[in-house]
Design an enzyme around this catalytic site. Structure first.
Site, PDB file in Angstrom:
ATOM      1  N   LYS A 204      43.137  -7.210  41.908  1.00 43.47           N
ATOM      2  CA  LYS A 204      44.171  -6.567  41.944  1.00 43.47           C
ATOM      3  C   LYS A 204      44.312  -5.130  42.252  1.00 43.47           C
ATOM      4  CE  LYS A 204      46.055 -10.088  39.114  1.00 43.47           C
ATOM      5  NZ  LYS A 204      47.165 -10.220  37.826  1.00 43.47           N
TER       6      LYS A 204
ATOM      7  N   TYR B   3      54.128 -15.372  43.341  1.00 44.24           N
ATOM      8  CA  TYR B   3      54.095 -15.504  41.798  1.00 44.24           C
ATOM      9  C   TYR B   3      55.323 -16.036  41.545  1.00 44.24           C
ATOM     10  CZ  TYR B   3      49.925 -12.631  40.544  1.00 44.24           C
ATOM     11  OH  TYR B   3      48.970 -12.330  40.059  1.00 44.24           O
TER      12      TYR B   3
ATOM     13  N   ASN C 193      45.653  -6.478  35.095  1.00 42.49           N
ATOM     14  CA  ASN C 193      44.196  -7.040  34.276  1.00 42.49           C
ATOM     15  C   ASN C 193      43.261  -7.168  35.310  1.00 42.49           C
ATOM     16  OD1 ASN C 193      45.942  -9.001  35.713  1.00 42.49           O
ATOM     17  ND2 ASN C 193      45.761 -10.477  33.878  1.00 42.49           N
TER      18      ASN C 193
ATOM     19  N   HIS D  93      42.939 -11.800  39.466  1.00 39.42           N
ATOM     20  CA  HIS D  93      43.735 -13.089  39.469  1.00 39.42           C
ATOM     21  C   HIS D  93      42.785 -14.456  39.800  1.00 39.42           C
ATOM     22  CE1 HIS D  93      46.821 -16.354  40.025  1.00 39.42           C
ATOM     23  NE2 HIS D  93      46.182 -16.582  40.816  1.00 39.42           N
TER      24      HIS D  93
ATOM     25  N   GLU E 228      47.469 -21.807  46.569  1.00 42.86           N
ATOM     26  CA  GLU E 228      46.928 -20.394  46.627  1.00 42.86           C
ATOM     27  C   GLU E 228      46.184 -20.010  47.620  1.00 42.86           C
ATOM     28  OE1 GLU E 228      48.294 -19.365  42.006  1.00 42.86           O
ATOM     29  OE2 GLU E 228      46.043 -18.994  42.715  1.00 42.86           O
TER      30      GLU E 228
END
Ligand code: CMP
Length: 137
Positions: free
Chosen positions: A9, A49, A112, A115, A126
């Site tokens: 990310k 998302y 975080n 993913h 995905e």
């Protein structure tokens, strides 16, 4: 053999942690069969998302995911989905097991670091979001 999608990310890319993260993935015996560094538009982040569209964090998550470069990876191996989830650690870095990617490099539940797909069906969808079938050979 299984394939899963991994993303480094914007927080972790900006902090220069992508090399360390790739190292952890490869040391776990997983293979990165395709990889690219890209930017997502807000629209693309919202589409990716979409399952979270009713969550209170949807707006801020998609803003964050389109705030800088990300690295998308097609990861392959035996039980790759579960194995990668194990090395990522819990969604919230504060709850992630010691030594996991999110424990080491995550800042908070949103920022975080990484993913990973959560199941075979989502992994398929995905991966197809970012890679053509030829890139996944
Ligand atoms: P990820 O595995 O990419 O899947 C959905 C993301 O939403 C998650 O990691 C976090 O970045 C974010 N997220 C999940 N729960 C929360 C929350 N309670 N508050 C803010 N962001 C969250």
């Amino acid at each position: 053999m299984e394939k899963t999608l991994g993303i480094v990310k914007p927080d972790a890319v900006k902090a220069g942690r992508s090399g360390k993260i790739i190292d952890i993935i490869e040391n776990a015996g997983l293979k990165i069969i395709a990889m690219k560094k890209i930017s997502l538009s807000k629209e693309q982040a919202k589409q990716f998302y979409e399952v979270h569209k009713d969550k209170p964090f949807y707006e801020s998550l998609t803003e964050f995911m389109s705030s800088g470069k990300i690295i998308v990876m097609a990861i392959e191996g035996e039980n790759a989905i579960a194995k990668y989830r194990q090395i990522m650690g819990a969604t919230d870095p504060a709850k992630a097991e010691k030594g996991t990617i999110r424990n080491l490099y995550g800042t908070n539940i949103e920022h975080n670091a990484v993913h990973g797909s959560d199941a075979p069906e989502t992994a398929k969808e995905e991966l197809a979001f970012f890679f053509s079938k030829y890139e996944l050979l």
